[in-house]
Design a protein around this motif. Structure first.
Motif, mmCIF file in Angstrom:
data_model
loop_
_atom_site.group_PDB
_atom_site.id
_atom_site.type_symbol
_atom_site.label_atom_id
_atom_site.label_comp_id
_atom_site.label_asym_id
_atom_site.label_seq_id
_atom_site.Cartn_x
_atom_site.Cartn_y
_atom_site.Cartn_z
ATOM 1 N N GLY A 194 7.315 13.091 3.274
ATOM 2 C CA GLY A 194 8.450 12.649 3.683
ATOM 3 C C GLY A 194 8.565 11.541 4.412
ATOM 4 N N HIS A 195 7.551 10.842 4.953
ATOM 5 C CA HIS A 195 7.511 9.758 5.894
ATOM 6 C C HIS A 195 6.221 8.785 5.583
ATOM 7 C CE1 HIS A 195 9.952 12.602 8.174
ATOM 8 N NE2 HIS A 195 10.670 11.561 8.648
ATOM 9 N N HIS A 196 6.147 7.759 5.732
ATOM 10 C CA HIS A 196 5.012 6.908 5.883
ATOM 11 C C HIS A 196 4.594 6.639 7.314
ATOM 12 C CE1 HIS A 196 5.721 5.948 1.522
ATOM 13 N NE2 HIS A 196 4.691 5.220 1.535
ATOM 14 N N PHE A 197 3.258 6.291 7.430
ATOM 15 C CA PHE A 197 2.712 6.284 8.772
ATOM 16 C C PHE A 197 1.921 5.017 8.881
ATOM 17 C CE2 PHE A 197 -0.273 8.915 6.315
ATOM 18 C CZ PHE A 197 -1.518 8.093 6.405
ATOM 19 N N ASN A 253 11.571 -2.674 2.913
ATOM 20 C CA ASN A 253 12.205 -1.366 2.665
ATOM 21 C C ASN A 253 12.830 -0.936 3.765
ATOM 22 O OD1 ASN A 253 11.787 -0.975 -0.209
ATOM 23 N ND2 ASN A 253 9.542 -0.266 0.383
ATOM 24 N N GLY A 254 12.951 -1.778 5.098
ATOM 25 C CA GLY A 254 13.515 -1.269 6.153
ATOM 26 C C GLY A 254 12.835 -0.257 7.147
ATOM 27 N N LEU A 255 11.433 -0.127 6.821
ATOM 28 C CA LEU A 255 10.597 0.609 7.963
ATOM 29 C C LEU A 255 10.551 -0.140 9.087
ATOM 30 C CD1 LEU A 255 8.093 2.137 5.854
ATOM 31 C CD2 LEU A 255 10.285 3.094 6.509
ATOM 32 N N PRO A 256 10.685 0.443 10.326
ATOM 33 C CA PRO A 256 10.633 -0.114 11.770
ATOM 34 C C PRO A 256 9.625 -1.164 11.853
ATOM 35 C CG PRO A 256 10.162 2.247 11.763
ATOM 36 C CD PRO A 256 10.461 1.917 10.566
ATOM 37 N N GLU A 257 9.776 -2.355 12.671
ATOM 38 C CA GLU A 257 8.754 -3.136 12.645
ATOM 39 C C GLU A 257 7.668 -2.708 13.855
ATOM 40 O OE1 GLU A 257 7.930 -6.143 11.485
ATOM 41 O OE2 GLU A 257 9.535 -5.962 10.133
ATOM 42 N N LEU A 275 0.906 -1.130 0.086
ATOM 43 C CA LEU A 275 0.007 -0.024 0.043
ATOM 44 C C LEU A 275 1.004 1.259 -0.059
ATOM 45 C CD1 LEU A 275 -2.841 -1.155 2.666
ATOM 46 C CD2 LEU A 275 -3.149 -0.795 0.134
ATOM 47 N N ASP A 276 0.526 2.067 -0.976
ATOM 48 C CA ASP A 276 1.368 3.580 -1.042
ATOM 49 C C ASP A 276 2.770 3.311 -1.112
ATOM 50 O OD1 ASP A 276 -1.168 4.514 -0.611
ATOM 51 O OD2 ASP A 276 -0.758 5.486 1.271
ATOM 52 N N GLY A 277 3.259 2.292 -1.784
ATOM 53 C CA GLY A 277 4.431 1.799 -2.083
ATOM 54 C C GLY A 277 5.422 1.038 -1.144
ATOM 55 N N GLN A 278 4.628 0.721 0.105
ATOM 56 C CA GLN A 278 5.366 -0.027 0.921
ATOM 57 C C GLN A 278 4.667 -1.528 1.373
ATOM 58 O OE1 GLN A 278 8.236 0.831 2.422
ATOM 59 N NE2 GLN A 278 8.232 2.827 1.812
ATOM 60 N N PRO A 279 5.691 -2.370 1.271
ATOM 61 C CA PRO A 279 5.175 -3.767 1.560
ATOM 62 C C PRO A 279 4.305 -4.068 2.636
ATOM 63 C CG PRO A 279 7.508 -3.891 0.995
ATOM 64 C CD PRO A 279 7.287 -2.278 1.392
ATOM 65 N N SER A 280 3.305 -4.704 2.752
ATOM 66 C CA SER A 280 2.272 -5.163 3.711
ATOM 67 C C SER A 280 2.345 -6.648 3.995
ATOM 68 C CB SER A 280 0.810 -4.649 3.506
ATOM 69 O OG SER A 280 0.454 -5.413 2.440
ATOM 70 N N GLU A 281 1.860 -6.891 5.217
ATOM 71 C CA GLU A 281 1.430 -8.570 5.324
ATOM 72 C C GLU A 281 0.481 -8.682 4.247
ATOM 73 O OE1 GLU A 281 2.629 -10.768 7.161
ATOM 74 O OE2 GLU A 281 4.135 -9.290 7.929
ATOM 75 N N PRO A 282 0.554 -9.761 3.395
ATOM 76 C CA PRO A 282 -0.386 -10.147 2.377
ATOM 77 C C PRO A 282 -1.831 -10.216 2.898
ATOM 78 C CG PRO A 282 1.436 -11.272 1.919
ATOM 79 C CD PRO A 282 1.794 -10.701 3.197
ATOM 80 N N ALA A 310 0.676 7.154 13.283
ATOM 81 C CA ALA A 310 1.947 7.407 13.780
ATOM 82 C C ALA A 310 3.039 7.088 12.752
ATOM 83 C CB ALA A 310 2.069 6.371 15.167
ATOM 84 N N PHE A 311 4.239 7.803 13.073
ATOM 85 C CA PHE A 311 5.177 7.496 12.164
ATOM 86 C C PHE A 311 6.560 7.932 12.837
ATOM 87 C CE2 PHE A 311 4.178 11.948 11.463
ATOM 88 C CZ PHE A 311 5.430 12.718 11.489
ATOM 89 N N ALA A 312 7.782 7.309 12.475
ATOM 90 C CA ALA A 312 8.866 7.648 13.110
ATOM 91 C C ALA A 312 9.704 8.876 12.151
ATOM 92 C CB ALA A 312 9.816 6.417 12.892
ATOM 93 N N ALA A 313 9.843 10.018 12.702
ATOM 94 C CA ALA A 313 10.236 11.175 12.156
ATOM 95 C C ALA A 313 11.966 10.954 11.919
ATOM 96 C CB ALA A 313 9.890 12.280 13.055
ATOM 97 N N ASP A 314 12.205 10.153 11.221
ATOM 98 C CA ASP A 314 13.608 9.771 11.220
ATOM 99 C C ASP A 314 14.250 10.492 10.095
ATOM 100 O OD1 ASP A 314 12.639 8.872 8.636
ATOM 101 O OD2 ASP A 314 13.118 6.861 9.183
ATOM 102 N N THR A 315 13.927 11.662 9.441
ATOM 103 C CA THR A 315 14.666 12.385 8.517
ATOM 104 C C THR A 315 14.488 13.596 8.690
ATOM 105 O OG1 THR A 315 14.549 10.486 7.000
ATOM 106 C CG2 THR A 315 15.231 12.617 6.049
#
Length: 408
Positions: free
Chosen positions: A346-349, A275-279, A200-207, A378-383
């Motif tokens: 800038g971030h995914h949530f 893509n390495g986003l936090p678990e 979804l929105d370019g980021q892998p999900s649990e199928p 919620a998102f990690a403001a990592d950049t």
């Protein structure tokens, strides 16, 4: 990658002259395709008669690409360059629509596909970009933000009125669905097939299977889905598009007369490579912000106002500030009487559960908030950087509105 903002046309009325629009010209006619890890050198030329700003959907962590904040508005006949590191694989979109409300012709979007470096077990990879247009009786198209009274809606897929996708028996297709509509949330349904959502929105999900076989996509949103073709030769499965008023066929899967790809369907697909986003996100220590999406005191302004002044109050005062690495929880409230589409740059949530005790197993960058509802994300403001926030009511005549936030 050379992009050209230019005058263009679309064949929207059979047997009638083409409709003038604006588009992003490039060397390839459909999706722009690259690979994760590439560094994309973008050169944009503005050959239109109005200022433009290149807006990216889903490209995280590239502060230098932020329109109006890092990239100045590009005047007619102007040129600009920037470099975008493609850190994530996925389905993305870029367009010229940030400054396009109410004036000039509407503009078409472009898909941006970034392939995984790891193998993905599919036989074909197809992109479907859905867009809508509002035509006057003389065939000209109006821009979003203008009054649509007296116009007729027309939908396209990959800039065509309809599209046939051939499919062999037991062939696994990766279908990248992109909602390029100006304002509307849409639903897509593929008849007679199980649809497995993979990203979804370019980021892998649990199928997971699409609910009732339908994919609901906010404007600017993207869904990657796998299907296993199960049609006999020459059989047809319609792809239906519902725009909030009616469902209509927009494309078709057509059974190929070629032999089956394999003797039986493939086993269930594993998740796409991360893509390495936090678990996990630590919500206990999160910075919590209430963010109304409309209202006289909410602080939202149109892009033209945002871009016009060098240091207006809303540019000096972000909606919120966060330290780099901090978890941020936004309570998005919609006091309006129509759904409002929120887009985070800038971030995914993560979309939080109603009880704020967990989250849905996917990442988003775009969310439609129903009237009178509150959604928490919620998102990690990592950049570090300055990033836009967008809010637009799901109505053709509604203005696009902006705020911004800072990560320091």
């Amino acid at each position: 990658m050379a992009l050209q903002a230019k005058a263009d046309t679309l064949a929207l009325r059979p047997g009638q002259p083409d409709t003038p629009i604006w588009s992003l010209g490039a060397a390839t006619p459909n999706a722009l395709r690259f690979r994760r890890g590439d560094a994309l050198d973008v050169r944009l030329a503005n050959d239109t008669t109005a200022p433009v700003a290149l807006n990216w959907h889903g490209i995280d962590g590239v502060a230098a690409a932020e329109p109006l904040l890092a990239q100045a508005v590009l005047p007619p006949q102007g040129k600009q360059s920037l470099t975008i590191p493609l850190r994530h694989a996925g389905t993305f979109m870029c367009d010229l629509r940030l400054l396009g409300d109410g004036e000039g012709p509407p503009s078409a979007a472009r898909a941006l596909i970034v392939a995984e470096n790891e193998p993905v077990a599919v036989d074909r990879d197809e992109m479907l970009l859905f867009e809508d247009w509002r035509l006057r009786p003389d065939g000209t198209a109006i821009a979003p933000g203008a009054d649509p009274n007296g116009t007729a809606p027309v939908c396209t897929v990959n800039r065509q009125r309809t599209l046939d996708i051939p499919a062999r028996l037991h062939e696994r297709l990766r279908l990248r669905f992109i909602n390029g509509f100006q304002r509307n949330v849409i639903a897509i349904k593929i008849e007679n097939h199980d649809v497995q959502v993979m990203a979804l929105d370019g980021q892998p999900s649990e199928p997971f299977p699409a609910r009732n076989g339908a994919l609901v996509i906010a404007p600017g949103g993207r869904v990657d889905a796998f299907i296993d073709a199960n049609m006999a030769p020459a059989a047809v499965s319609s792809i239906l598009l519902h725009d909030g008023t009616e469902a209509r066929p927009i494309a078709r899967l057509v059974g190929s007369r070629e032999p089956p790809v394999r003797a039986a369907p493939l086993a269930a697909a594993p998740p796409l490579p991360s893509n390495g986003l936090p678990e996990r996100l630590d919500l206990k220590s999160a910075l919590r912000i209430d963010l109304p999406l409309s209202g006289p005191q909410a602080g939202w302004v149109p892009p033209s106002t945002f871009a016009a002044s060098a240091a207006p109050a809303f540019k000096a005062n972000p909606a919120f500030k966060a330290k780099a690495g901090r978890i941020v929880v936004l309570a998005l409230s919609n006091p309006a009487d129509k759904a409002t589409v929120f887009h985070l740059h800038g971030h995914h949530f993560r979309l939080l559960d109603r009880l704020d005790d967990g989250w849905k197993p996917f990442w988003l960058d775009t969310l439609a908030v129903e009237p009178g509802q509150i959604q928490r994300i919620a998102f990690a403001a990592d950049t570090a950087g300055r990033w836009l926030l967008e809010a637009t009511a799901a109505d053709w005549a509604a203005p696009r509105l902006l705020r911004w936030y800072a990560v320091e």
